[in-house]
Design a protein around this motif. Sequence first.
Motif, PDB file in Angstrom:
ATOM      1  N   SER A 303     -18.204  -5.950   3.473  1.00 42.51           N
ATOM      2  CA  SER A 303     -18.283  -6.733   2.247  1.00 42.51           C
ATOM      3  C   SER A 303     -18.574  -5.601   1.260  1.00 42.51           C
ATOM      4  O   SER A 303     -19.442  -4.680   1.412  1.00 42.51           O
ATOM      5  CB  SER A 303     -19.653  -7.512   2.151  1.00 42.51           C
ATOM      6  OG  SER A 303     -19.770  -7.892   1.107  1.00 42.51           O
ATOM      7  N   ILE A 304     -17.688  -5.525   0.195  1.00 41.54           N
ATOM      8  CA  ILE A 304     -17.918  -4.665  -0.821  1.00 41.54           C
ATOM      9  C   ILE A 304     -17.647  -5.339  -2.208  1.00 41.54           C
ATOM     10  O   ILE A 304     -16.648  -5.933  -2.376  1.00 41.54           O
ATOM     11  CB  ILE A 304     -16.978  -3.389  -0.575  1.00 41.54           C
ATOM     12  CG1 ILE A 304     -17.312  -2.106  -1.557  1.00 41.54           C
ATOM     13  CG2 ILE A 304     -15.501  -3.959  -0.524  1.00 41.54           C
ATOM     14  CD1 ILE A 304     -16.566  -0.914  -1.302  1.00 41.54           C
ATOM     15  N   GLU A 305     -18.675  -5.078  -3.249  1.00 38.22           N
ATOM     16  CA  GLU A 305     -18.360  -5.823  -4.643  1.00 38.22           C
ATOM     17  C   GLU A 305     -18.084  -7.380  -4.577  1.00 38.22           C
ATOM     18  O   GLU A 305     -17.403  -7.574  -5.219  1.00 38.22           O
ATOM     19  CB  GLU A 305     -17.468  -4.945  -5.504  1.00 38.22           C
ATOM     20  CG  GLU A 305     -17.845  -3.651  -5.988  1.00 38.22           C
ATOM     21  CD  GLU A 305     -17.080  -2.684  -6.798  1.00 38.22           C
ATOM     22  OE1 GLU A 305     -15.975  -3.387  -6.998  1.00 38.22           O
ATOM     23  OE2 GLU A 305     -17.534  -1.801  -7.431  1.00 38.22           O
ATOM     24  N   GLY A 306     -18.775  -7.783  -3.419  1.00 39.93           N
ATOM     25  CA  GLY A 306     -18.631  -9.341  -3.567  1.00 39.93           C
ATOM     26  C   GLY A 306     -17.299  -9.509  -2.747  1.00 39.93           C
ATOM     27  O   GLY A 306     -16.945 -10.798  -2.419  1.00 39.93           O
ATOM     28  N   SER A 307     -16.588  -8.901  -2.383  1.00 37.59           N
ATOM     29  CA  SER A 307     -15.237  -9.193  -1.529  1.00 37.59           C
ATOM     30  C   SER A 307     -15.626  -8.943  -0.204  1.00 37.59           C
ATOM     31  O   SER A 307     -16.102  -7.751   0.250  1.00 37.59           O
ATOM     32  CB  SER A 307     -14.159  -8.264  -2.125  1.00 37.59           C
ATOM     33  OG  SER A 307     -13.650  -8.483  -3.587  1.00 37.59           O
ATOM     34  N   VAL A 308     -14.905  -9.802   0.798  1.00 32.16           N
ATOM     35  CA  VAL A 308     -15.265  -9.617   2.242  1.00 32.16           C
ATOM     36  C   VAL A 308     -13.915  -9.295   2.752  1.00 32.16           C
ATOM     37  O   VAL A 308     -13.058 -10.144   2.289  1.00 32.16           O
ATOM     38  CB  VAL A 308     -16.056 -10.684   2.762  1.00 32.16           C
ATOM     39  CG1 VAL A 308     -16.096 -10.798   4.455  1.00 32.16           C
ATOM     40  CG2 VAL A 308     -17.225 -11.124   2.085  1.00 32.16           C
ATOM     41  N   PHE A 309     -13.903  -8.276   3.620  1.00 29.70           N
ATOM     42  CA  PHE A 309     -12.508  -8.154   4.494  1.00 29.70           C
ATOM     43  C   PHE A 309     -12.855  -7.825   5.976  1.00 29.70           C
ATOM     44  O   PHE A 309     -13.950  -7.563   6.441  1.00 29.70           O
ATOM     45  CB  PHE A 309     -12.110  -6.609   4.088  1.00 29.70           C
ATOM     46  CG  PHE A 309     -11.625  -6.625   2.449  1.00 29.70           C
ATOM     47  CD1 PHE A 309     -10.468  -7.393   2.045  1.00 29.70           C
ATOM     48  CD2 PHE A 309     -12.508  -6.187   1.603  1.00 29.70           C
ATOM     49  CE1 PHE A 309     -10.146  -7.060   0.786  1.00 29.70           C
ATOM     50  CE2 PHE A 309     -12.380  -6.159   0.417  1.00 29.70           C
ATOM     51  CZ  PHE A 309     -11.346  -6.473  -0.311  1.00 29.70           C
ATOM     52  N   PRO A 412      -7.299  -3.735   7.025  1.00 32.64           N
ATOM     53  CA  PRO A 412      -5.849  -3.840   6.286  1.00 32.64           C
ATOM     54  C   PRO A 412      -5.432  -3.010   5.105  1.00 32.64           C
ATOM     55  O   PRO A 412      -6.393  -2.609   4.568  1.00 32.64           O
ATOM     56  CB  PRO A 412      -5.731  -5.284   6.184  1.00 32.64           C
ATOM     57  CG  PRO A 412      -6.841  -5.949   6.765  1.00 32.64           C
ATOM     58  CD  PRO A 412      -7.996  -4.825   7.044  1.00 32.64           C
ATOM     59  N   ALA A 413      -4.107  -2.824   4.879  1.00 33.92           N
ATOM     60  CA  ALA A 413      -3.871  -2.220   3.617  1.00 33.92           C
ATOM     61  C   ALA A 413      -4.691  -2.772   2.501  1.00 33.92           C
ATOM     62  O   ALA A 413      -4.951  -1.561   1.414  1.00 33.92           O
ATOM     63  CB  ALA A 413      -2.460  -1.903   3.333  1.00 33.92           C
ATOM     64  N   ASP A 414      -4.420  -3.916   2.134  1.00 31.12           N
ATOM     65  CA  ASP A 414      -5.139  -4.376   0.747  1.00 31.12           C
ATOM     66  C   ASP A 414      -6.610  -4.085   0.624  1.00 31.12           C
ATOM     67  O   ASP A 414      -7.345  -3.949  -0.279  1.00 31.12           O
ATOM     68  CB  ASP A 414      -4.833  -5.719   0.651  1.00 31.12           C
ATOM     69  CG  ASP A 414      -5.358  -6.781   1.711  1.00 31.12           C
ATOM     70  OD1 ASP A 414      -5.536  -6.234   2.951  1.00 31.12           O
ATOM     71  OD2 ASP A 414      -5.298  -8.055   1.583  1.00 31.12           O
ATOM     72  N   ALA A 415      -7.286  -4.248   1.956  1.00 27.24           N
ATOM     73  CA  ALA A 415      -8.953  -3.857   1.931  1.00 27.24           C
ATOM     74  C   ALA A 415      -9.174  -2.481   1.715  1.00 27.24           C
ATOM     75  O   ALA A 415      -9.898  -2.164   1.012  1.00 27.24           O
ATOM     76  CB  ALA A 415      -9.359  -4.296   3.176  1.00 27.24           C
ATOM     77  N   TYR A 416      -8.217  -1.490   2.184  1.00 26.15           N
ATOM     78  CA  TYR A 416      -8.492  -0.164   1.850  1.00 26.15           C
ATOM     79  C   TYR A 416      -8.074   0.008   0.380  1.00 26.15           C
ATOM     80  O   TYR A 416      -8.747   1.007   0.056  1.00 26.15           O
ATOM     81  CB  TYR A 416      -7.240   0.708   2.611  1.00 26.15           C
ATOM     82  CG  TYR A 416      -7.409   2.191   2.227  1.00 26.15           C
ATOM     83  CD1 TYR A 416      -8.138   2.957   2.995  1.00 26.15           C
ATOM     84  CD2 TYR A 416      -6.341   2.612   1.369  1.00 26.15           C
ATOM     85  CE1 TYR A 416      -8.145   4.442   2.585  1.00 26.15           C
ATOM     86  CE2 TYR A 416      -6.144   4.113   1.087  1.00 26.15           C
ATOM     87  CZ  TYR A 416      -7.082   4.873   1.569  1.00 26.15           C
ATOM     88  OH  TYR A 416      -7.119   6.117   1.274  1.00 26.15           O
ATOM     89  N   ASP A 417      -7.057  -0.522  -0.395  1.00 26.21           N
ATOM     90  CA  ASP A 417      -6.920  -0.247  -1.636  1.00 26.21           C
ATOM     91  C   ASP A 417      -8.176  -0.719  -2.345  1.00 26.21           C
ATOM     92  O   ASP A 417      -8.416  -0.149  -3.491  1.00 26.21           O
ATOM     93  CB  ASP A 417      -5.626  -1.098  -2.007  1.00 26.21           C
ATOM     94  CG  ASP A 417      -4.553  -0.639  -1.419  1.00 26.21           C
ATOM     95  OD1 ASP A 417      -4.427   0.626  -1.043  1.00 26.21           O
ATOM     96  OD2 ASP A 417      -3.292  -1.263  -1.513  1.00 26.21           O
ATOM     97  N   HIS A 418      -8.782  -1.900  -1.996  1.00 31.83           N
ATOM     98  CA  HIS A 418      -9.833  -2.585  -2.650  1.00 31.83           C
ATOM     99  C   HIS A 418     -10.865  -1.493  -2.643  1.00 31.83           C
ATOM    100  O   HIS A 418     -11.772  -1.324  -3.683  1.00 31.83           O
ATOM    101  CB  HIS A 418     -10.266  -3.789  -2.396  1.00 31.83           C
ATOM    102  CG  HIS A 418     -11.240  -4.523  -3.085  1.00 31.83           C
ATOM    103  ND1 HIS A 418     -10.898  -5.285  -4.067  1.00 31.83           N
ATOM    104  CD2 HIS A 418     -12.521  -4.585  -2.818  1.00 31.83           C
ATOM    105  CE1 HIS A 418     -12.094  -5.879  -4.654  1.00 31.83           C
ATOM    106  NE2 HIS A 418     -13.145  -5.323  -3.808  1.00 31.83           N
ATOM    107  N   MET A 419     -11.077  -0.992  -1.326  1.00 28.36           N
ATOM    108  CA  MET A 419     -12.203   0.083  -1.336  1.00 28.36           C
ATOM    109  C   MET A 419     -12.142   1.231  -2.153  1.00 28.36           C
ATOM    110  O   MET A 419     -13.041   1.742  -2.696  1.00 28.36           O
ATOM    111  CB  MET A 419     -12.493   0.506   0.181  1.00 28.36           C
ATOM    112  CG  MET A 419     -12.961  -0.706   0.990  1.00 28.36           C
ATOM    113  SD  MET A 419     -13.084  -0.227   2.654  1.00 28.36           S
ATOM    114  CE  MET A 419     -13.483  -1.752   3.579  1.00 28.36           C
ATOM    115  N   VAL A 420     -11.003   1.624  -2.284  1.00 28.45           N
ATOM    116  CA  VAL A 420     -10.657   2.915  -2.920  1.00 28.45           C
ATOM    117  C   VAL A 420     -10.948   2.575  -4.567  1.00 28.45           C
ATOM    118  O   VAL A 420     -11.545   3.386  -5.218  1.00 28.45           O
ATOM    119  CB  VAL A 420      -9.079   3.573  -2.822  1.00 28.45           C
ATOM    120  CG1 VAL A 420      -8.634   4.537  -3.806  1.00 28.45           C
ATOM    121  CG2 VAL A 420      -9.061   3.871  -1.458  1.00 28.45           C
TER     122      VAL A 420
END
Length: 454
Positions: A303-309, A412-420
């Motif tokens: 969980s990062i900034e309210g988003s869960v991956f 997943p790639a979209d989770a990585y992009d969100h974390m960056v």
Amino acid sequence: MKLLLFFSPLLLLSSAAVANDGFEFYGGRKKRMTHGLNQAIKGQAPKRDGQVRYDSSIDVPSEIYVGRDEAPPAPKIESTSRLRSARSSKGKEDPILLLPDRYSVLHFDDIHTEEHLTLDSSWWGRLYIQGFPTPTQFFRAHFGSTPPSGEVKLVLASPLSMCDDITGLATLDNTHQVDNTTVIVAKRGGCTFGDKAIVAHELGAAAILYLNNEQGNFHVSAPIAHDLPISASMIGEDDGVQLIRALQRVNEANDPGFSLNARYVAQICGDDRVVSNSTSYCHPVQPEDQKFVESLTYKGKMSIEGSVFEYIQGEFGSWIDPTKEWITVIPNIIGGDSQCCDASGFDGNVLSANHAVLCQRGDCQFAQKAENVESTGAGMLIVSSHNATVYRMGVEPPSRGRQVSVATSMVPADAYDHMVDAHFSALDYGLTSKLAILQPNFSNDSCDESEPHN
């Protein structure tokens, strides 16, 4: 003492406490006991007319040969007097102890069919520990009962060796943490295996787990605890180091509601020992344990900034610590490359064990990425997949993976992009990007119903 060993009609064997675990001997079977190993080795007994060979040039026998007819069954030591008998011999020269007539509770030579498998059929197994990337192999002791069934709670002994440095007796300071669901985890050395097991039993623990203090593993022995109704096992040194780190973190969290849980899964192997429809050479003895193993996915949530991956844990590395609030780091910011493959780029950059480094997949092996991240002082490697598919990162040889002390996972790639994006957004305000993590699912309950532990 020498005359007694040669001529007494009732074989009395010496049990002297030595450097690590005590010197253990057994009568009633033809065995060769080797000093320091605490382990029986099959040997050919010399024909000496029922006598025991003894080297008087040393304080304790280096080798003892006992024929089956030369060692009549010795009386059992009652459990109520076992510890008293052991402790009363402390500090005395050449204490004498009558030993049980049975060498081991383990059945190495029995041939089992699938219809007659029980926990007694197995002398080894795999210990599945919550948050660990792979199970740990354990060897049952030559004494005690079968491993506990179901989920148990691991508690690190205090002192770590479970021995008093001054008196040399087994002891435990954190008795308040022990109940009938507890496995006491104690490092080998300081006092005998048997003394430690007796204390664990008296405290009502479900089992005791020894951590070897050298490479390898074996079936530990303890004559004074032979018929003790508590499970005793040992795991190897490398696995023990990882377990100590995890349990120390649990203690530091100081949360009564949080514990490190595990499950013993006794194993039996194929060949001529078992008839099974399983395609695997070795498999769990109990059907419920087989279901448990099959249910493990090694997937969890971040969980990062309210988003869960969703993430999936690698097949190597250390325990995933849910007690931390992880700080994400982009390797390019600290002088590394985005794939974390260039070790020279990390020189001089020191992170803390609370940092999780975000790396892209490709250009080098997963193990190399983990080793490079470990060199920065960070505590976790998070690798981005090329797409939405994630899988467990492997390592060859497995021994290389056991040396990695950082946790590993793939997202997943979209989770990585969100974390960056979250990382750079936090930097714009002079802040750090925080990541909460939930360990992989360990029970039959869905991890969707849980929240990351902070």
